[in-house]
Design a protein around this motif. Structure first.
Motif: not given
Length: 121
Positions: A33-34, A76-77
């Motif tokens: 994701q990052n 949800s984040t």
């Protein structure tokens, strides 16, 4: 293109990939994701003109619904999801609001009797 729903309005924002962002994307094979090395300079905001034509593509979640407006408690984040290139389902599609249809079906089953008083009894 991003879309943000706020009470009483909808905001659209368009972005363009920069040459440094394109090069980073070619080199980055990490599906996290990052990912490492991602910078805000890899894109820039651009002007968007609204019309009935859209040149580009849509990326939607590979499972489930993209619209959490009707089921905000499930958002949800930290959600994990994959993306696929596909036309998104319309805003009020039944996959976005399954709880509404479950409520309708339970009301129909509960209301098997008469819903009015019988004046002739």
């Amino acid at each position: 293109v991003t879309c943000s729903f706020t009470p009483g309005s909808c905001s659209l924002t368009a972005y363009k990939l920069t040459s440094s962002g394109l090069e980073w994307g070619r080199q980055c094979k990490d599906p996290l994701q990052n990912p490492q090395g991602y910078l805000p300079t890899h894109y820039k905001r651009v002007q968007m003109l609204l019309s009935d034509n859209f040149l580009g593509f849509f990326m939607t979640p590979d499972t489930g619904s993209w619209n959490y407006n009707f089921m905000g408690m499930k958002h949800s984040t930290n959600m994990k999801y994959g993306l696929k290139v596909e036309n998104p389902k319309e805003f009020y599609h039944e996959t976005h609001r399954t709880s509404h249809f479950l409520k309708f079906s339970s009301e129909e089953q509960a209301g098997e009797g008469a819903d009015r008083e019988d004046m002739f009894a």
